[in-house]
Motif scaffolding. Sequence first.
Motif, PDB file in Angstrom:
ATOM      1  N   GLY A 135     130.577 -28.179 -39.386  1.00  0.00           N
ATOM      2  CA  GLY A 135     129.779 -27.762 -40.539  1.00  0.00           C
ATOM      3  C   GLY A 135     128.372 -28.325 -40.492  1.00  0.00           C
ATOM      4  N   VAL A 136     128.259 -29.597 -40.113  1.00  0.00           N
ATOM      5  CA  VAL A 136     126.935 -30.233 -40.064  1.00  0.00           C
ATOM      6  C   VAL A 136     126.080 -29.620 -38.969  1.00  0.00           C
ATOM      7  CG1 VAL A 136     125.723 -32.377 -39.553  1.00  0.00           C
ATOM      8  CG2 VAL A 136     127.714 -32.406 -41.072  1.00  0.00           C
ATOM      9  N   ILE A 137     126.648 -29.466 -37.769  1.00  0.00           N
ATOM     10  CA  ILE A 137     125.875 -28.954 -36.632  1.00  0.00           C
ATOM     11  C   ILE A 137     125.529 -27.477 -36.821  1.00  0.00           C
ATOM     12  CG2 ILE A 137     125.908 -28.492 -34.158  1.00  0.00           C
ATOM     13  CD1 ILE A 137     127.656 -30.965 -33.830  1.00  0.00           C
ATOM     14  N   ALA A 138     126.559 -26.658 -37.079  1.00  0.00           N
ATOM     15  CA  ALA A 138     126.329 -25.219 -37.222  1.00  0.00           C
ATOM     16  C   ALA A 138     125.499 -24.914 -38.458  1.00  0.00           C
ATOM     17  CB  ALA A 138     127.662 -24.474 -37.279  1.00  0.00           C
ATOM     18  N   GLY A 139     125.818 -25.595 -39.576  1.00  0.00           N
ATOM     19  CA  GLY A 139     125.063 -25.360 -40.804  1.00  0.00           C
ATOM     20  C   GLY A 139     123.615 -25.784 -40.674  1.00  0.00           C
ATOM     21  N   GLY A 140     123.387 -26.949 -40.059  1.00  0.00           N
ATOM     22  CA  GLY A 140     122.016 -27.410 -39.868  1.00  0.00           C
ATOM     23  C   GLY A 140     121.210 -26.477 -38.975  1.00  0.00           C
ATOM     24  N   GLY A 141     121.840 -26.023 -37.886  1.00  0.00           N
ATOM     25  CA  GLY A 141     121.145 -25.089 -36.997  1.00  0.00           C
ATOM     26  C   GLY A 141     120.833 -23.767 -37.670  1.00  0.00           C
ATOM     27  N   PHE A 142     121.789 -23.270 -38.437  1.00  0.00           N
ATOM     28  CA  PHE A 142     121.590 -22.007 -39.148  1.00  0.00           C
ATOM     29  C   PHE A 142     120.442 -22.116 -40.144  1.00  0.00           C
ATOM     30  CE2 PHE A 142     122.540 -19.520 -42.999  1.00  0.00           C
ATOM     31  CZ  PHE A 142     122.459 -18.239 -42.478  1.00  0.00           C
ATOM     32  N   LEU A 143     120.406 -23.189 -40.920  1.00  0.00           N
ATOM     33  CA  LEU A 143     119.352 -23.369 -41.916  1.00  0.00           C
ATOM     34  C   LEU A 143     117.991 -23.543 -41.254  1.00  0.00           C
ATOM     35  CD1 LEU A 143     121.119 -25.708 -44.502  1.00  0.00           C
ATOM     36  CD2 LEU A 143     120.685 -23.253 -44.694  1.00  0.00           C
ATOM     37  N   ALA A 144     117.949 -24.220 -40.106  1.00  0.00           N
ATOM     38  CA  ALA A 144     116.680 -24.399 -39.395  1.00  0.00           C
ATOM     39  C   ALA A 144     116.115 -23.059 -38.945  1.00  0.00           C
ATOM     40  CB  ALA A 144     116.883 -25.330 -38.201  1.00  0.00           C
ATOM     41  N   VAL A 145     116.979 -22.211 -38.405  1.00  0.00           N
ATOM     42  CA  VAL A 145     116.520 -20.888 -37.953  1.00  0.00           C
ATOM     43  C   VAL A 145     116.159 -20.012 -39.146  1.00  0.00           C
ATOM     44  CG1 VAL A 145     117.162 -18.812 -36.672  1.00  0.00           C
ATOM     45  CG2 VAL A 145     117.891 -21.050 -35.856  1.00  0.00           C
ATOM     46  N   LEU A 146     116.911 -20.147 -40.238  1.00  0.00           N
ATOM     47  CA  LEU A 146     116.597 -19.398 -41.461  1.00  0.00           C
ATOM     48  C   LEU A 146     115.212 -19.768 -41.972  1.00  0.00           C
ATOM     49  CD1 LEU A 146     117.423 -17.505 -43.768  1.00  0.00           C
ATOM     50  CD2 LEU A 146     118.560 -19.451 -44.852  1.00  0.00           C
ATOM     51  N   PHE A 147     114.895 -21.052 -41.966  1.00  0.00           N
ATOM     52  CA  PHE A 147     113.565 -21.499 -42.366  1.00  0.00           C
ATOM     53  C   PHE A 147     112.493 -20.940 -41.424  1.00  0.00           C
ATOM     54  CE2 PHE A 147     115.311 -24.942 -45.072  1.00  0.00           C
ATOM     55  CZ  PHE A 147     114.429 -24.840 -46.138  1.00  0.00           C
ATOM     56  N   ALA A 148     112.766 -20.972 -40.138  1.00  0.00           N
ATOM     57  CA  ALA A 148     111.775 -20.543 -39.146  1.00  0.00           C
ATOM     58  C   ALA A 148     111.474 -19.056 -39.267  1.00  0.00           C
ATOM     59  CB  ALA A 148     112.276 -20.871 -37.743  1.00  0.00           C
ATOM     60  N   GLY A 149     112.509 -18.263 -39.499  1.00  0.00           N
ATOM     61  CA  GLY A 149     112.315 -16.822 -39.621  1.00  0.00           C
ATOM     62  C   GLY A 149     111.882 -16.204 -38.300  1.00  0.00           C
ATOM     63  N   GLY A 150     111.159 -15.106 -38.368  1.00  0.00           N
ATOM     64  CA  GLY A 150     110.598 -14.477 -37.182  1.00  0.00           C
ATOM     65  C   GLY A 150     111.643 -14.034 -36.180  1.00  0.00           C
ATOM     66  N   ILE A 151     111.243 -14.034 -34.897  1.00  0.00           N
ATOM     67  CA  ILE A 151     112.082 -13.527 -33.828  1.00  0.00           C
ATOM     68  C   ILE A 151     113.353 -14.346 -33.667  1.00  0.00           C
ATOM     69  CG2 ILE A 151     110.863 -14.884 -32.105  1.00  0.00           C
ATOM     70  CD1 ILE A 151     112.359 -11.358 -31.624  1.00  0.00           C
ATOM     71  N   PHE A 152     113.266 -15.650 -33.923  1.00  0.00           N
ATOM     72  CA  PHE A 152     114.447 -16.506 -33.762  1.00  0.00           C
ATOM     73  C   PHE A 152     115.532 -16.129 -34.772  1.00  0.00           C
ATOM     74  CE2 PHE A 152     110.859 -19.116 -32.274  1.00  0.00           C
ATOM     75  CZ  PHE A 152     111.284 -19.334 -30.957  1.00  0.00           C
ATOM     76  N   PHE A 153     115.113 -15.866 -35.991  1.00  0.00           N
ATOM     77  CA  PHE A 153     116.075 -15.468 -37.015  1.00  0.00           C
ATOM     78  C   PHE A 153     116.658 -14.094 -36.693  1.00  0.00           C
ATOM     79  CE2 PHE A 153     116.979 -13.393 -41.141  1.00  0.00           C
ATOM     80  CZ  PHE A 153     117.990 -14.231 -41.575  1.00  0.00           C
ATOM     81  N   THR A 154     115.829 -13.185 -36.229  1.00  0.00           N
ATOM     82  CA  THR A 154     116.305 -11.847 -35.880  1.00  0.00           C
ATOM     83  C   THR A 154     117.351 -11.914 -34.781  1.00  0.00           C
ATOM     84  OG1 THR A 154     114.173 -10.845 -36.479  1.00  0.00           O
ATOM     85  CG2 THR A 154     115.611  -9.579 -35.016  1.00  0.00           C
ATOM     86  N   ILE A 155     117.077 -12.678 -33.738  1.00  0.00           N
ATOM     87  CA  ILE A 155     118.023 -12.806 -32.634  1.00  0.00           C
ATOM     88  C   ILE A 155     119.333 -13.424 -33.113  1.00  0.00           C
ATOM     89  CG2 ILE A 155     118.462 -14.001 -30.446  1.00  0.00           C
ATOM     90  CD1 ILE A 155     115.469 -13.670 -29.826  1.00  0.00           C
ATOM     91  N   LEU A 156     119.240 -14.448 -33.954  1.00  0.00           N
ATOM     92  CA  LEU A 156     120.450 -15.091 -34.470  1.00  0.00           C
ATOM     93  C   LEU A 156     121.301 -14.100 -35.249  1.00  0.00           C
ATOM     94  CD1 LEU A 156     122.224 -17.562 -35.063  1.00  0.00           C
ATOM     95  CD2 LEU A 156     120.773 -18.006 -37.067  1.00  0.00           C
TER      96      LEU A 156
END
Length: 263
Positions: free
Chosen positions: A8-29
């Motif tokens: 939960g900590v690893i996956a949740g933290g990574g997901f929230l980081a990409v959500l914050f970043a947005g852009g192409i990284f969020f789209t790919i995710l």
Amino acid sequence: MKQRIITGVIAGGGFLAVLFAGGIFFTILVVLLALIGIYELMKMKHIQPLSLRGGIGFLFVLLLVLPDAWLEAGLWQVERLELFLLLVIVMLSLTVLTKNMFTFDEAGFMVLGSVYIGFGFHYFMQARFLDNGLELVFLVLFLVWATDTGAYFAGRTLGKHKLWPEISPKKTIEGSLGGIVLAFLVGFIYTAFFPVFGSALVLTLCVLVVSTAGQLGDLVESAFKRHYAVKDSGQVLPGHGGILDRFDSLIFVMPILYLFGFL
């Protein structure tokens, strides 16, 4: 429990980081999450992902989840609906060409499954790219999490009347109502700091839609798993199950918010 917390900590933290970043990284995710989601559905149905059936499923989901700008880029500027209808026709033709080795039942499963997952993740992505998208997406996430939390604790302490025992034996009416109450509390606290909507009425309607539709989405995925006799949709998240186990409410909610004009 330890594995569940670590995941939960690893996956949740990574997901929230990409959500914050947005852009192409969020789209790919989001595209990857959608592909894993249809993979999990195919495994429930005992459809081999590396097969003609599996390839069609992945293609359908890509067609529905990819951003409009990606589909309209380059030399093949074709409407999403036109491509989808063309693929449906091709897929139905395959039931004849393969002499029913690819059945009508499987064709229907692929269409419904790809719509469920593809549009769900597509509108999640679309919401993030609105002007106030980050605040809106976090509101929806908090409402979904609050509903789950409220339903769990209210169900454990007050639950007496079963909500839908044929689908999910542990869920109760009291738990469902408790989830809605906590969602309202969290929604109004959140929007006191991040005013996503301009009126309390719109917020009230949004909270009601998210909380009730989120619970329905959870029941939909429970129905899938019960029908196909599986405990979890997958094992990609150790201790948490699969992608559909984590995103079932969200991908059911997002298209409904779009249809109701909240996106």
